[in-house]
Design an enzyme around this catalytic site. Structure first.
Site: not given
Length: 372
Positions: A52, A54, A77, A156, A198, A206, A298
């Site tokens: 982590h 830290e 944590c 888009a 699609t 993808l 879509g």
């Protein structure tokens, strides 16, 4: 001191972002060790299962950490996971004070890290740039509190609201700069989701281009299993990260077997007229540790998520083009202006010649809060 704390916390945010795309399902975390007003070590969470932030910073600081102040963007944590508790490392390092931005929303952690540090005689200050800290890890905070994935609707469109022309062609509505940003989004998301049309029309992979590290899962909503078994998402090297969601019908069983033989995961649900139970699907995906999903189309898929109000964020790229007809971004939603779906915390940004408008939903506000 307040301004100084904020400046140092922003450095933690910048460090945390280096873990983008690699720390799932953990949050992005950065840490700084400061002694006598000087930064002596920096660290961040590099990958899931690794040190982590830290611990990374404290290892670099070594013995110099004794009597120093540790800055970190989320509560340390206090439980054994893939790595030992950070609170133990902080105590052993001799840190005198910990400054962090926001409590960890994980019920295993929240408040316990702070309490343990105080029991160890370490001074604790929290709440420094809390709002910015939440936005940095908005996927994590939302998923922890809602037990649903953080769903981003991305579209888009042309100026007149079409996502494809009359022949269903959508390459390319936006320019290269906007498309590069979508690649960046995919790199930090757990899964990309599209509808069956699609896959049938575009046959996309993808995936994130030129990325050898963790690729996002691909989720296909295909109630009647119309997508060809020859589709790229069912046959490339990432096919075992593809999830097909369909209706549990006799008609689908043969094709389910074909997909499963390829290594594709199939989730079949009882449904009425092949209308899939989106909320239940999202719950099940969350249980599979898919805590963030980028919905890329879509229009029928967009409509389902919008109507059921099951998205946290919306990203709309608007290109300076007019085509006068084609496939609308959503269809079948007919609301008055008074009852329109609205977004909160709306902002805009230019990507080349395209405008990105983004905003948050009521669902996000419910679980995370507005501007908090």
């Amino acid at each position: 001191m307040g301004v100084h704390n904020e400046q140092l916390m922003k450095k933690c945010f910048a460090l945390a972002r280096h873990g983008y795309g690699n720390v799932h399902p953990n949050p992005m975390v950065g840490a700084i060790v400061v002694k006598n007003g000087t930064i002596i070590a920096r660290g961040y969470h590099r990958r899931f299962g690794g040190d982590h932030a830290e611990v990374d910073a404290l290892k670099k600081a070594g013995e110099e950490a004794r009597g120093a102040v540790l800055y970190v963007n989320i509560e340390p944590c206090n439980h054994q996971g893939k790595t030992p508790p950070c609170t133990t490392a902080i105590e052993n390092a001799g840190i005198r004070k910990v400054v962090y931005a926001v409590d960890d929303p994980n019920p295993v952690v929240t408040g316990n890290g702070k309490k343990k540090l105080q029991q160890q005689g370490i001074e604790v200050e929290s709440g420094v740039l809390r709002g910015e800290a939440v936005k940095l890890n908005e996927y994590f905070f939302f998923a922890m509190r809602s037990k649903l994935p953080f769903v981003v609707l991305k579209a888009a469109t042309t100026l007149d609201g079409y996502i494809a022309d009359s022949r269903s062609r959508s390459k390319w509505i936006t320019g290269e700069t906007a498309r590069d940003y979508v690649q960046y989004l995919r790199r930090g998301i757990d899964a990309v989701l599209v509808g069956a049309n699609t896959i049938c029309e575009d046959n996309p992979r993808l995936t994130v281009h030129n990325l050898r590290e963790r690729q996002p899962h691909r989720i296909i909503l295909d109630g009647t299993l119309i997508t060809p078994v020859t589709s790229k998402v069912y046959n490339d090297q990432y096919r075992n990260q593809t999830i097909v969601v369909c209706a549990n019908t006799k008609r689908n069983r043969k094709k389910i077997e074909q997909l499963e033989q390829k290594g594709v995961t199939v989730l079949a649900y009882k449904s009425t007229k092949s209308i899939l139970p989106i909320r239940r699907i999202l719950r099940d995906l969350w249980k599979r540790k898919l805590t963030s999903i980028l919905v890329e189309g879509g229009e029928s898929v967009f409509r389902q998520f919008i109507e059921k109000k099951l998205y946290a964020k919306m990203l709309f790229f608007i290109a300076p083009k007019l085509i006068g007809g084609g496939v609308p971004v959503v269809n079948g939603i007919n609301r008055s202006l008074r009852n329109a779906f609205t977004l909160e915390d709306v902002s805009s940004k230019m990507y080349g010649d395209d405008v990105l408008i983004e905003g948050y939903s009521e669902l996000y506000t419910k679980y995370v809060g507005r501007g908090k």
